[in-house]
Motif scaffolding. Structure first.
Motif, PDB file in Angstrom:
ATOM      1  N   THR B 224      -1.885  30.507  65.575  1.00 58.79           N
ATOM      2  CA  THR B 224      -2.154  31.076  66.576  1.00 58.79           C
ATOM      3  C   THR B 224      -3.683  31.088  66.840  1.00 58.79           C
ATOM      4  O   THR B 224      -4.365  31.222  65.842  1.00 58.79           O
ATOM      5  CB  THR B 224      -1.598  32.484  66.738  1.00 58.79           C
ATOM      6  OG1 THR B 224      -2.288  33.006  68.053  1.00 58.79           O
ATOM      7  CG2 THR B 224      -1.566  33.140  65.887  1.00 58.79           C
ATOM      8  N   ASP B 284       1.250  38.534  70.565  1.00 61.55           N
ATOM      9  CA  ASP B 284       0.973  37.149  69.999  1.00 61.55           C
ATOM     10  C   ASP B 284       2.415  36.478  70.061  1.00 61.55           C
ATOM     11  O   ASP B 284       2.500  35.527  70.633  1.00 61.55           O
ATOM     12  CB  ASP B 284       0.385  37.235  68.853  1.00 61.55           C
ATOM     13  CG  ASP B 284       0.235  35.612  68.290  1.00 61.55           C
ATOM     14  OD1 ASP B 284      -0.277  34.730  69.256  1.00 61.55           O
ATOM     15  OD2 ASP B 284       0.793  35.038  67.272  1.00 61.55           O
ATOM     16  N   ARG B 288       3.224  33.900  73.288  1.00 55.24           N
ATOM     17  CA  ARG B 288       3.492  32.477  72.771  1.00 55.24           C
ATOM     18  C   ARG B 288       4.903  32.106  72.537  1.00 55.24           C
ATOM     19  O   ARG B 288       5.324  30.810  72.413  1.00 55.24           O
ATOM     20  CB  ARG B 288       2.508  32.017  71.368  1.00 55.24           C
ATOM     21  CG  ARG B 288       1.125  32.100  71.634  1.00 55.24           C
ATOM     22  CD  ARG B 288       0.517  31.487  70.366  1.00 55.24           C
ATOM     23  NE  ARG B 288       0.775  32.400  69.468  1.00 55.24           N
ATOM     24  CZ  ARG B 288       1.651  31.997  68.217  1.00 55.24           C
ATOM     25  NH1 ARG B 288       1.823  30.428  68.436  1.00 55.24           N
ATOM     26  NH2 ARG B 288       2.054  32.695  67.153  1.00 55.24           N
ATOM     27  N   THR B 290       7.060  32.573  70.408  1.00 51.59           N
ATOM     28  CA  THR B 290       7.531  32.115  69.357  1.00 51.59           C
ATOM     29  C   THR B 290       8.528  32.928  68.473  1.00 51.59           C
ATOM     30  O   THR B 290       8.991  32.535  67.586  1.00 51.59           O
ATOM     31  CB  THR B 290       6.299  32.034  68.250  1.00 51.59           C
ATOM     32  OG1 THR B 290       5.781  33.336  68.250  1.00 51.59           O
ATOM     33  CG2 THR B 290       5.237  30.989  68.327  1.00 51.59           C
TER      34      THR B 290
END
Lengths: 301, 411
Positions: B224, B284, B288, B290
């Motif tokens: 990231t 994060d 994103r 993820t």
């Protein structure tokens, strides 16, 4: 006594800031060369033409004084059965892929350094030992290299190899675009040795035109993708193929240059030393206030 | 009533059963290390062209730098914010940082292929390289740490310089030199202390930038653009737990009473710091998107969950509990979880997340690599013991009502 210490505190703090500020211009211009000349050269590899004779492997080893069997030994196609990668003993290798359209004519792909236009290895190298040359070549300098292998971590194609078995002066080994041969007016060894002209050497801009021309003239023969034209911001070596490149073990990469994110973070943190110097000043202020408050408390008690 | 604590050399024997074990581990590590210098890196490690970096970088260097963060976090708390009540832990933390960074420097030197060119970055600059920045900052910071430690040396020897036989005429000059150093340092130390904090924030974060350039070769759970921020936040969060961890072990090993009044308060601060780190880490994960990788069971997803759950969430909850802040055992467990979590995070970032495209089999460290890393850690512990037995590092209660320290700012 107390006020003297405070004055010397301020004086030394100012001196440090001045020194740090003085460093700025030198640092901003430091770094290896990364020239992108419009005349930079490249090679176009047509994988639909390659016959997998591996003459390029032999020629490359000869040109770089690496140990090699005689050329006749390369007629043996058994090494093609397993997937290989360029390493410290071979700067280029040919890999074979099954061809569903013509089972007796497998597809073969030569692999070597792509000589990126915006190389991650150049950006990463701690001492600037790798540089992008005017003519397109990405070269490694043995006089600078410390052997940290960060270039290998950075390379999106996983190309640089390291001489792990050497205790003294291990080298980073990768294709050097036959810089010495070209300086002597010769073609790169692999290009010269290719019996079927699967490799075309020339100015990169022209190669891009040639590649698109080939695809337009024979749309049945090629997929409409010149690998390396845009990948990681463009590479000097480019490929044509009859199928999607990920089926030929090429990494799927975006169009933005590989070092992009890392470099903008790095330059953002430093930004002419403004953030570190500001932090220094801020902490200095906090420290001074905290001490003053402490001293005042002691005075009162 | 105020308790005055004064750092002083400990009066204990050096050799114990534990020390013998550590000496053996150190010797084993050095033996394997000799193999690296004679036969090359490939002979001792499992590194190859696909996996250029292993545990010598992931643990010795990356985790080493993170776990030495106690040095700058306590300096910031004790000196910059001037909380005198924490001064007792500043010196042990400084010593840990000093030894930790020395190990990092040695670790880098043995991992690079041309160790005798280690000085090259000093004159060959590449401003766009994150590694260059890390290297320079670590070099300067290490110097700063040694300067910060100098007062401990001058304090030990001023008025006690006693050189053997033929060197004895030098006693006077050396003593004057030490007094001069002591005077100069006491006036300028704040410059180095602030510098140390700034340098630490710089390279702790740049250590995170290192892997950003690996791009798609790194698993999305860790890759990231905010990696530098996550590295900095986790380094700040692990600073005090490392101090707690090390203080409690030292207290037990030397038979001292643990400084629970200081350590408990440090622990309470850790909860907040871990919370900030966790917020960015999870933010994060969701921004994103993820988290989709967590739905599949893989080495990566398991390691990520272990890292976040046992390295951040569980210790954060523990540090909030007053019961934990008062109990040495619980405090030790919570601190160990944070230390282990950050260690795991660095291993995850540098080794587990790194999945090169053409690797035929995953990397696992060789016996040689593990031996060298364990040997280095053993040497660190031994050096720590030697130094606290001979120098005024660890504070003991002092009944003579000595002032806490002669100067308001000291290393």
């Amino acid at each position: 006594m107390k006020s003297t210490s405070r004055r010397s505190f301020l004086k030394a703090g100012t001196a440090i800031t001045a020194v740090a500020a003085g460093l700025t211009p030198a640092t901003a211009h430091a770094g290896p060369t990364n020239v992108l000349s419009p005349n930079r050269l490249g090679v176009l590899v047509d994988t639909t033409v390659c016959i997998g004779c591996r003459n390029c492997e032999w020629a490359c080893k000869r040109a770089h004084e690496l140990e090699t069997a005689p050329l006749e030994a390369y007629e043996d196609r058994t090494p093609l059965r397993e997937m290989r990668r360029p390493d410290e003993t071979a700067l280029t290798v040919v890999n074979q892929f099954a061809n569903p359209k013509a089972p007796d004519q497998p597809t073969t792909v030569k692999v070597q350094c792509m000589h990126c236009d915006h190389p991650a290895c150049v950006s990463a190298c701690i001492v600037g030992a790798i540089s992008k040359q005017d003519d397109g070549a990405v070269l490694w300098d043995t006089d600078k290299c410390i052997g940290c292998r960060y270039c290998m971590v950075a390379c999106p194609f996983q190309i640089p190899a390291f001489e792990y078995r050497k205790a003294i002066q291990p080298r980073i080994m990768k294709c050097d675009f036959c810089t010495d041969r070209r300086a002597a007016g010769m073609l790169p060894a692999c290009v010269e040795s290719c019996p079927v002209e699967a490799l075309t050497f020339g100015p990169r801009e022209e190669l891009v035109r040639v590649a698109h021309d080939k695809v337009r003239r024979a749309p049945d023969r090629y997929v409409e993708h010149v690998y390396g034209e845009r990948e990681v911001g463009g590479t000097s070596w480019m490929y044509l193929a009859d199928r999607k490149f990920e089926q030929l073990a090429f990494p799927t990469l975006g169009e933005s240059p590989a070092p992009g994110v890392s470099e903008s973070i790095q330059h953002g943190i430093f930004a002419y030393f403004v953030p570190p110097v500001s932090l220094y000043a801020l902490l200095g202020a906090v420290m001074w206030t905290a001490r003053q408050r402490h001293d005042d408390e002691e005075d009162q008690s | 009533m105020i308790h005055y604590h004064r750092p002083q050399p400990l009066d204990r024997t050096f050799l114990t059963r534990g020390v013998v074990v550590l000496l053996l581990l150190a010797a084993n590590g050095l033996l394997w290390l000799a193999g690296r210098f004679v036969f090359g890196i490939g002979a001792v490690t499992n590194l190859n062209n696909q996996y250029p970096w292993g545990i010598w970088i992931g643990i010795d260097v990356a985790a080493g730098v993170a776990l030495a963060a106690g040095g700058f976090t306590t300096a910031a708390l004790g000196h910059v914010m001037h909380r005198e009540q924490y001064h007792a832990v500043v010196r042990p933390a400084l010593l840990t940082a000093l030894l930790g960074y020395t190990m990092v420097a040695v670790g880098v030197s043995i991992d690079i292929g041309r160790y005798y060119y280690i000085w090259h970055p000093l004159i060959m600059w590449n401003g766009s390289s994150a590694l260059f920045e890390v290297g320079m900052c670590v070099m300067i910071y290490m110097t700063v740490l040694y300067i910060e430690f100098l007062p401990v040396v001058t304090e030990r020897f001023i008025g006690r310089v006693n050189l053997p036989g033929p060197l004895s005429p030098l006693n006077g000059p050396v003593d004057r030199l030490l007094r001069f150093l002591d005077r100069t340092l006491s006036r300028t130390m704040f410059v180095f202390i602030i510098m140390g904090v700034v340098l630490s924030t710089l390279h702790q974060s740049s250590l995170g930038t290192l892997m950003v350039i690996a791009g798609a070769k790194m698993h999305p759970l860790w890759q990231t653009p905010i990696l530098p921020l996550l590295f900095l936040l986790s380094a700040i969060a692990v600073g005090f737990p490392m101090v707690i961890f090390e203080s409690l072990i030292a207290a037990r090993s030397f038979g001292l009473k643990p400084e629970m009044h200081i350590l408990g308060r440090l622990g309470r601060m850790v909860a907040t710091l871990l919370g900030i780190y966790l917020a960015f880490k999870l933010g994060d994960l969701f921004i994103r998107e993820t988290f989709v990788y967590l739905t599949r069971v893989s080495v990566e997803s398991v390691m990520y969950v272990v890292e976040v759950l046992f390295g951040i969430v569980v210790p954060m909850r523990m540090f909030l509990a007053p019961k934990v802040q008062k109990s040495p055992l619980l405090l030790f467990i919570a601190a160990t979880l944070v230390v282990g979590g950050v260690l795991l995070n660095r291993i995850n970032n540098f080794i587990i997340a790194y999945t090169p495209p053409y690797a035929t089999h995953p990397y696992f460290p060789s016996i040689g690599e593990i031996s060298v890393t364990v040997g280095f850690i053993a040497i660190l512990v031994l050096l720590y013991r030697v130094i606290v037995l001979n120098f005024p590092v660890i504070s003991l209660p002092d009944r003579r009502m000595m002032p806490a320290s002669k100067y308001s700012v000291r290393g």
